[in-house]
Design an enzyme around this catalytic site. Structure first.
Site, PDB file in Angstrom:
ATOM      1  N   HIS A  97       0.862  -1.190   0.000  1.00 52.13           N
ATOM      2  CA  HIS A  97       0.000   0.000   0.000  1.00 52.13           C
ATOM      3  C   HIS A  97       0.897   1.238   0.000  1.00 52.13           C
ATOM      4  O   HIS A  97       0.816   2.066   0.915  1.00 52.13           O
ATOM      5  CB  HIS A  97      -0.942   0.035   1.211  1.00 52.13           C
ATOM      6  CG  HIS A  97      -2.141  -0.866   1.068  1.00 52.13           C
ATOM      7  ND1 HIS A  97      -2.896  -1.305   2.129  1.00 52.13           N
ATOM      8  CD2 HIS A  97      -2.729  -1.419  -0.030  1.00 52.13           C
ATOM      9  CE1 HIS A  97      -3.884  -2.074   1.695  1.00 52.13           C
ATOM     10  NE2 HIS A  97      -3.797  -2.163   0.390  1.00 52.13           N
TER      11      HIS A  97
ATOM     12  N   HIS B  64     -11.093  -9.402  -6.838  1.00 52.59           N
ATOM     13  CA  HIS B  64     -10.829  -8.079  -6.248  1.00 52.59           C
ATOM     14  C   HIS B  64     -10.021  -7.265  -7.254  1.00 52.59           C
ATOM     15  O   HIS B  64      -9.091  -7.780  -7.871  1.00 52.59           O
ATOM     16  CB  HIS B  64     -10.046  -8.318  -4.950  1.00 52.59           C
ATOM     17  CG  HIS B  64      -9.630  -7.113  -4.186  1.00 52.59           C
ATOM     18  ND1 HIS B  64     -10.289  -5.911  -4.234  1.00 52.59           N
ATOM     19  CD2 HIS B  64      -8.600  -6.941  -3.308  1.00 52.59           C
ATOM     20  CE1 HIS B  64      -9.690  -5.052  -3.432  1.00 52.59           C
ATOM     21  NE2 HIS B  64      -8.652  -5.654  -2.862  1.00 52.59           N
TER      22      HIS B  64
ATOM     23  N   GLU C  85      -8.062  -4.591  -6.714  1.00 55.95           N
ATOM     24  CA  GLU C  85      -6.821  -3.916  -6.309  1.00 55.95           C
ATOM     25  C   GLU C  85      -5.656  -4.491  -7.104  1.00 55.95           C
ATOM     26  O   GLU C  85      -5.612  -5.693  -7.402  1.00 55.95           O
ATOM     27  CB  GLU C  85      -6.599  -4.060  -4.796  1.00 55.95           C
ATOM     28  CG  GLU C  85      -5.557  -3.079  -4.272  1.00 55.95           C
ATOM     29  CD  GLU C  85      -5.561  -2.914  -2.746  1.00 55.95           C
ATOM     30  OE1 GLU C  85      -6.251  -3.693  -2.056  1.00 55.95           O
ATOM     31  OE2 GLU C  85      -4.870  -2.006  -2.259  1.00 55.95           O
TER      32      GLU C  85
ATOM     33  N   ASP D 182      -2.707  -5.427  -6.760  1.00 58.13           N
ATOM     34  CA  ASP D 182      -1.847  -6.562  -6.384  1.00 58.13           C
ATOM     35  C   ASP D 182      -2.475  -7.882  -6.847  1.00 58.13           C
ATOM     36  O   ASP D 182      -1.787  -8.914  -6.868  1.00 58.13           O
ATOM     37  CB  ASP D 182      -1.552  -6.593  -4.874  1.00 58.13           C
ATOM     38  CG  ASP D 182      -2.772  -6.459  -3.997  1.00 58.13           C
ATOM     39  OD1 ASP D 182      -3.732  -5.791  -4.408  1.00 58.13           O
ATOM     40  OD2 ASP D 182      -2.768  -7.021  -2.892  1.00 58.13           O
TER      41      ASP D 182
ATOM     42  N   HIS E 174     -11.763  -5.945   1.806  1.00 53.49           N
ATOM     43  CA  HIS E 174     -11.734  -4.629   2.403  1.00 53.49           C
ATOM     44  C   HIS E 174     -12.069  -3.506   1.421  1.00 53.49           C
ATOM     45  O   HIS E 174     -11.987  -2.327   1.784  1.00 53.49           O
ATOM     46  CB  HIS E 174     -10.342  -4.376   3.015  1.00 53.49           C
ATOM     47  CG  HIS E 174      -9.240  -4.313   1.970  1.00 53.49           C
ATOM     48  ND1 HIS E 174      -8.370  -3.252   1.894  1.00 53.49           N
ATOM     49  CD2 HIS E 174      -8.914  -5.124   0.961  1.00 53.49           C
ATOM     50  CE1 HIS E 174      -7.529  -3.447   0.893  1.00 53.49           C
ATOM     51  NE2 HIS E 174      -7.842  -4.565   0.312  1.00 53.49           N
TER      52      HIS E 174
ATOM     53  N   ASP F 240      -8.344 -11.352  -0.131  1.00 54.51           N
ATOM     54  CA  ASP F 240      -7.568 -10.750   0.961  1.00 54.51           C
ATOM     55  C   ASP F 240      -7.911 -11.330   2.337  1.00 54.51           C
ATOM     56  O   ASP F 240      -7.047 -11.382   3.221  1.00 54.51           O
ATOM     57  CB  ASP F 240      -7.796  -9.231   0.994  1.00 54.51           C
ATOM     58  CG  ASP F 240      -6.998  -8.505  -0.084  1.00 54.51           C
ATOM     59  OD1 ASP F 240      -5.921  -8.998  -0.465  1.00 54.51           O
ATOM     60  OD2 ASP F 240      -7.455  -7.448  -0.534  1.00 54.51           O
TER      61      ASP F 240
ATOM     62  N   TYR G 122      -1.867  -8.248   9.767  1.00 58.29           N
ATOM     63  CA  TYR G 122      -2.687  -8.011   8.577  1.00 58.29           C
ATOM     64  C   TYR G 122      -4.107  -7.625   8.992  1.00 58.29           C
ATOM     65  O   TYR G 122      -4.691  -6.668   8.479  1.00 58.29           O
ATOM     66  CB  TYR G 122      -2.696  -9.302   7.757  1.00 58.29           C
ATOM     67  CG  TYR G 122      -3.333  -9.240   6.405  1.00 58.29           C
ATOM     68  CD1 TYR G 122      -2.557  -9.002   5.269  1.00 58.29           C
ATOM     69  CD2 TYR G 122      -4.686  -9.446   6.241  1.00 58.29           C
ATOM     70  CE1 TYR G 122      -3.128  -8.976   4.014  1.00 58.29           C
ATOM     71  CE2 TYR G 122      -5.272  -9.420   5.000  1.00 58.29           C
ATOM     72  CZ  TYR G 122      -4.487  -9.187   3.885  1.00 58.29           C
ATOM     73  OH  TYR G 122      -5.067  -9.160   2.650  1.00 58.29           O
TER      74      TYR G 122
ATOM     75  N   HIS H   6      -2.866 -13.741  -0.237  1.00 59.84           N
ATOM     76  CA  HIS H   6      -1.529 -13.423   0.294  1.00 59.84           C
ATOM     77  C   HIS H   6      -1.154 -14.473   1.333  1.00 59.84           C
ATOM     78  O   HIS H   6      -1.978 -14.842   2.187  1.00 59.84           O
ATOM     79  CB  HIS H   6      -1.516 -12.064   1.005  1.00 59.84           C
ATOM     80  CG  HIS H   6      -1.852 -10.898   0.136  1.00 59.84           C
ATOM     81  ND1 HIS H   6      -1.007 -10.423  -0.840  1.00 59.84           N
ATOM     82  CD2 HIS H   6      -2.947 -10.092   0.109  1.00 59.84           C
ATOM     83  CE1 HIS H   6      -1.564  -9.377  -1.430  1.00 59.84           C
ATOM     84  NE2 HIS H   6      -2.744  -9.166  -0.877  1.00 59.84           N
TER      85      HIS H   6
HETATM   86 FE1  FEO Z   1      -6.912  -5.542  -1.365  1.00 61.37          FE
HETATM   87 FE2  FEO Z   1      -4.382  -7.783  -1.596  1.00 61.37          FE
HETATM   88  O1  FEO Z   1      -5.447  -6.355  -2.154  1.00 61.37           O
END
Ligand code: FEO
Length: 396
Positions: free
Chosen positions: A23, A79, A81, A83, A147, A166, A194, A227
């Site tokens: 982030h 998702h 995002e 990543d 999230h 996530d 996390y 992750h």
């Molecule tokens: Fe919300 Fe691992 O990205």
């Protein structure tokens, strides 16, 4: 290189041993991380998520070594995002017609980041499913605000795998891939960090979502987050832990956090720590200089604490910027059920304690009136306020 997960499911992600922050620089990475993507090869071939943008070309090249890309029947984007979606641009350049299953919010997110590219989106919502052959199907579960608004999980029947994105993840690199192979101390430390730093603000949403998922009466053989380690040994242990963490979590711990100019505020911090131990030897005491310690590690300790004491000297009629920024971060994380006290030194105007109390209250802490406010160098007379302050913080 692919790693086998279960039956016809493989991991095709990226383990990032060198990642230092996430982030931007807002989240510190101490033990590497991974972006987990998965390949399902039933009668249908399905790719679940991709990896972060900087690795997109390697991702596509590696995937090409595993399968003919034209064989991918569809992609699930749990998702948006970057990543997890960052390799889509490179991949979709090669297979532009391939359907992408995702939430309506995810379409917005992907088009917002990568532009309108005419991708073949199939918008899904909770309960929608798609057959993948061999009697198995993928069922989608929206995970709004866990999230991001677009977040989603995908459940694979037959193999009973939840691709949770996530949720249930950790920024932790595990070459061996599975939770039973991971260093347990690091695994749980990183899972909690996390949660505290990313998911805690959404604890109320999470608690409801866990209940909703429990109502589906699904069997979970594997929980495969995007992750860190994959939960295959007793996967429900992380679900139970999330339920605990989402419920105004606290341990028997008090954290003292401060910054100082000429060590006066440090002296008060150390005396408060000593007094906590004196009054309650079983309480864990943590002490941090806010300007020197890692902010995400500190927030994990705040998450564990039942109370905190925060100190800053007065500077320019205010508090040190390090402490102000730190409280702002704590506010974002929406901690619940935690007491707080303020302390600090001053030379002349002396506003820091009052400002700290206001900011801590605004950040959601239950601020006690007891404080230590010392002129110039703290003396034994100033320290006399500490025993009562600590007993009120401890609630004894
Ligand atoms: Fe919300 Fe691992 O990205």
């Amino acid at each position: 290189m692919r790693k086998h997960v279960k039956n016809n499911v493989s991991w095709v992600g990226y383990i990032d041993w060198e990642l230092e922050t996430f982030h931007g620089d807002d989240y510190s990475i101490m033990n590497g991380s991974s972006q987990n993507a998965y390949l399902i090869e039933e009668e249908k071939t399905v790719l679940i998520d991709t990896i972060w943008t900087p690795h997109r070309f390697d991702f596509v090249e590696n995937l090409k070594k595993e399968i003919d890309l034209d064989k991918i029947d569809f992609i699930v984007a749990n998702h948006g995002e970057c990543d997890h979606s960052g390799s889509l641009t490179a991949l979709m350049d090669l297979i532009p017609e391939t359907p992408i299953y995702c939430s309506a919010q995810c379409v917005k997110s992907l088009e917002g980041q990568y532009g309108k590219r005419g991708w073949n989106f199939h918008v899904v919502k909770t309960g929608d499913s798609v057959e993948i052959g061999n009697g198995k199907k993928l069922v989608f579960v929206e995970m709004r605000m866990l999230h991001w608004p677009d977040s989603m999980a995908t459940y694979m029947t037959g193999d009973n795998i939840l691709f949770s994105n996530d949720a249930f993840g950790q920024h932790y690199a595990v070459e061996e891939l599975f939770n039973d192979k991971a260093d347990q101390c690091l695994l749980w430390k990183e899972a909690m960090k996390y949660y505290a730093n990313i998911l805690n603000p959404f604890s109320a949403v999470l608690a409801k979502k866990l209940q909703e998922i429990a109502g589906f009466n699904l069997q979970f053989d594997i929980i495969a987050p995007s992750h860190g380690a994959i939960w295959r040994d007793n996967p429900l242990q992380i679900v139970k832990k999330y339920a605990e963490w989402a419920d105004a979590y606290q341990e028997n711990q008090v954290t003292v956090a401060y910054d100082t100019m000429w060590e006066g505020t440090t002296k008060i911090a150390h005396r408060i720590a000593e007094e906590i131990h004196l009054q309650s030897p079983e309480t864990v005491v943590k002490v941090f200089n806010i300007a020197k310690a890692d902010k995400n590690e500190m927030m994990t300790e705040i998450f564990k604490s039942k109370a905190i004491a925060v100190g800053s000297p007065t500077v320019s009629n205010s508090i040190l910027s390090s402490v102000a920024g730190w409280i702002e971060f704590a506010k974002q994380l929406k901690f619940k059920n935690k007491k707080a006290a303020a302390f600090g030194c001053y030379g002349w105007s002396g506003e820091s304690v009052k400002i700290l109390q206001e900011k801590l209250k605004d950040a959601g802490f239950e601020v006690i009136e007891d404080n230590v406010r010392a002129s110039w160098v703290p003396t034994e007379a100033d320290f006399e306020a500490i025993p009562t302050l600590v007993s009120h913080l401890l609630g004894v």
